[in-house]
Design a protein around this motif. Structure first.
Motif, PDB file in Angstrom:
ATOM      1  N   GLN A  48      40.480  46.300  50.965  1.00  0.00           N
ATOM      2  CA  GLN A  48      40.925  45.239  50.070  1.00  0.00           C
ATOM      3  C   GLN A  48      42.453  45.218  49.972  1.00  0.00           C
ATOM      4  O   GLN A  48      43.098  46.274  50.095  1.00  0.00           O
ATOM      5  N   ASN A  66      39.314  40.708  49.434  1.00  0.00           N
ATOM      6  CA  ASN A  66      38.609  41.509  50.437  1.00  0.00           C
ATOM      7  C   ASN A  66      39.258  41.369  51.804  1.00  0.00           C
ATOM      8  O   ASN A  66      40.082  40.478  52.033  1.00  0.00           O
ATOM      9  N   SER A  72      37.506  38.738  44.815  1.00  0.00           N
ATOM     10  CA  SER A  72      36.450  39.347  44.013  1.00  0.00           C
ATOM     11  C   SER A  72      36.935  39.529  42.585  1.00  0.00           C
ATOM     12  O   SER A  72      38.139  39.628  42.324  1.00  0.00           O
ATOM     13  N   GLY A  76      36.358  48.700  41.389  1.00  0.00           N
ATOM     14  CA  GLY A  76      36.482  49.901  40.580  1.00  0.00           C
ATOM     15  C   GLY A  76      37.484  50.897  41.132  1.00  0.00           C
ATOM     16  O   GLY A  76      38.356  51.396  40.398  1.00  0.00           O
ATOM     17  N   ASN A 156      31.257  41.378  39.740  1.00  0.00           N
ATOM     18  CA  ASN A 156      30.979  40.988  41.117  1.00  0.00           C
ATOM     19  C   ASN A 156      29.510  41.291  41.397  1.00  0.00           C
ATOM     20  O   ASN A 156      28.918  42.137  40.761  1.00  0.00           O
ATOM     21  N   GLU A 207      29.776  46.321  51.683  1.00  0.00           N
ATOM     22  CA  GLU A 207      30.519  45.508  50.728  1.00  0.00           C
ATOM     23  C   GLU A 207      30.681  44.063  51.187  1.00  0.00           C
ATOM     24  O   GLU A 207      30.989  43.797  52.368  1.00  0.00           O
ATOM     25  N   CYS A 216      32.435  52.611  46.955  1.00  0.00           N
ATOM     26  CA  CYS A 216      32.536  51.334  46.238  1.00  0.00           C
ATOM     27  C   CYS A 216      32.337  51.641  44.761  1.00  0.00           C
ATOM     28  O   CYS A 216      31.224  52.041  44.359  1.00  0.00           O
ATOM     29  N   SER A 218      32.514  49.676  41.913  1.00  0.00           N
ATOM     30  CA  SER A 218      31.605  48.770  41.191  1.00  0.00           C
ATOM     31  C   SER A 218      30.183  48.909  41.716  1.00  0.00           C
ATOM     32  O   SER A 218      29.205  48.766  40.972  1.00  0.00           O
ATOM     33  N   GLY A 219      30.064  49.268  43.009  1.00  0.00           N
ATOM     34  CA  GLY A 219      28.739  49.521  43.574  1.00  0.00           C
ATOM     35  C   GLY A 219      28.097  50.756  42.994  1.00  0.00           C
ATOM     36  O   GLY A 219      26.880  50.805  42.786  1.00  0.00           O
TER      37      GLY A 219
HETATM   38  N1  LIG Z   1      33.675  43.865  48.037  1.00  0.00           N
HETATM   39  C1  LIG Z   1      33.663  43.687  46.589  1.00  0.00           C
HETATM   40  C2  LIG Z   1      35.057  43.897  45.999  1.00  0.00           C
HETATM   41  C3  LIG Z   1      35.556  45.301  46.142  1.00  0.00           C
HETATM   42  C4  LIG Z   1      34.673  46.323  45.497  1.00  0.00           C
HETATM   43  C5  LIG Z   1      35.409  47.637  45.476  1.00  0.00           C
HETATM   44  N2  LIG Z   1      35.447  48.277  46.774  1.00  0.00           N
HETATM   45  C6  LIG Z   1      34.980  48.570  44.362  1.00  0.00           C
HETATM   46  O1  LIG Z   1      35.411  49.751  44.428  1.00  0.00           O
HETATM   47  O2  LIG Z   1      34.333  48.115  43.409  1.00  0.00           O
HETATM   48  C7  LIG Z   1      33.240  42.251  46.267  1.00  0.00           C
HETATM   49  O3  LIG Z   1      33.481  41.370  47.086  1.00  0.00           O
HETATM   50  O4  LIG Z   1      32.712  42.044  45.166  1.00  0.00           O
END
Ligand SMILES: N[C@@H](CCC[C@H](N)C(=O)O)C(=O)O
Length: 277
Positions: A48, A66, A72, A76, A156, A207, A216, A218-219
């Motif tokens: 990103q 991205n 996005s 996180g 997201n 992602e 990730c 948020s993942g």
């Molecule tokens: N690919 C995600 C945005 C990035 C997420 C990130 N790597 C994280 O750590 O949360 C999207 O497009 O929502």
């Protein structure tokens, strides 16, 4: 044409970023420029691109692009990196970063350790968003060996498949097909989670807009939330990913706390041509 710009290369558990400070000098980065910078052969290379922008009520606004140039609402791992960067400027231990997902309080826990309150997940189908009404605890979606993910939004969209075997899963094959499934009008981040214990989850994430990343944030939040909703995990767990481990807590007030590492790798300068639309 834009002038050359300094940048920082950072990562959080191997999820890597090109960070541009646009607080003093605004930067309107076109999707094509973001993709050019993210290219691991012809550019700097990253998952990103992160733009730090001014914000009246927070330490800064963080814009997330991205590697494919799409924007996005949440990132996180980058939120931890930017919090560490801004805290280093003022010596603050607590600050807040604003993203399109909302105002995210952060606390510096150590020289390379940051905790972020990622806010509360959204669990309704329309908030993910999905293309049609659905039970977000178990979507009617299947491909190859995986089926019936749970879904939520951390600002997201995330779908989490629960699997017994991560070793033989062809994520590079099924990931893009699931990312672009018709069910996800804004595409989705696709998590593959193996529950090793109620407080330990092994996770890999394809992602949206970036592909298979080493971590990730948020993942990881989505994996904990979705696992707990399914009765598979406690409210606090270690989420082990290829690039490192995050500690996640889904608090009783609904907020998800994410603690994890941050790293500054190098500083550089982007030639003006890299920033052109
Ligand atoms: N690919 C995600 C945005 C990035 C997420 C990130 N790597 C994280 O750590 O949360 C999207 O497009 O929502």
């Amino acid at each position: 044409m834009a002038a050359a710009r300094p940048f920082l290369k950072m990562h959080g558990a191997g999820n890597d970023f090109v960070v541009l400070d646009a607080r003093a000098h605004p930067l309107d980065l076109a999707p094509a420029a973001a993709a050019r910078i993210a290219d691991r052969h012809r550019g700097v290379g990253c998952d990103q691109i992160i733009l730090i922008e001014p914000d009246d009520g927070a330490a800064a606004f963080m814009r997330i692009l991205n590697a494919d140039g799409s924007e996005s609402g949440a990132c996180g791992n980058a939120t931890r990196c930017v919090a560490a960067l801004l805290a280093g400027e003022t010596g603050a231990r607590r600050l807040a970063i604003r993203t399109n997902a909302g105002l995210l309080p952060a606390e510096i826990k150590g020289p390379t350790l940051v905790e972020v309150d990622m806010g509360a997940p959204k669990l309704g189908w329309e908030d993910i968003p999905l293309a049609e009404p659905a039970d977000t605890l178990s979507l009617r979606l299947a491909l190859g060996p995986v089926q019936n993910p749970a879904a939520c939004s951390m600002g997201n969209p995330h779908a989490t498949f629960f699997v017994d075997d991560l070793t033989h899963l062809q994520i590079e094959t099924i990931g893009p097909k699931l990312e672009h499934a018709r069910l996800f009008p804004e595409r989705a981040n696709i998590g593959f989670a193996r529950i090793d214990a109620p407080d330990r989850i092994r996770l890999r994430v394809w992602e949206r807009g970036a592909g298979l990343t080493l971590a990730c944030g948020s993942g990881a939040c989505a994996a904990l939330v979705n696992a707990h909703r399914r009765g598979l995990a406690a409210r606090r767990a270690e989420i082990e990913m290829d690039g490192g481990t995050l500690t996640l807590t889904w608090r009783d007030d609904g907020h998800v706390l994410m603690e994890g590492p941050v790293a500054l790798v190098f500083e550089g300068e982007l030639d003006a041509a890299m920033l052109a639309p």
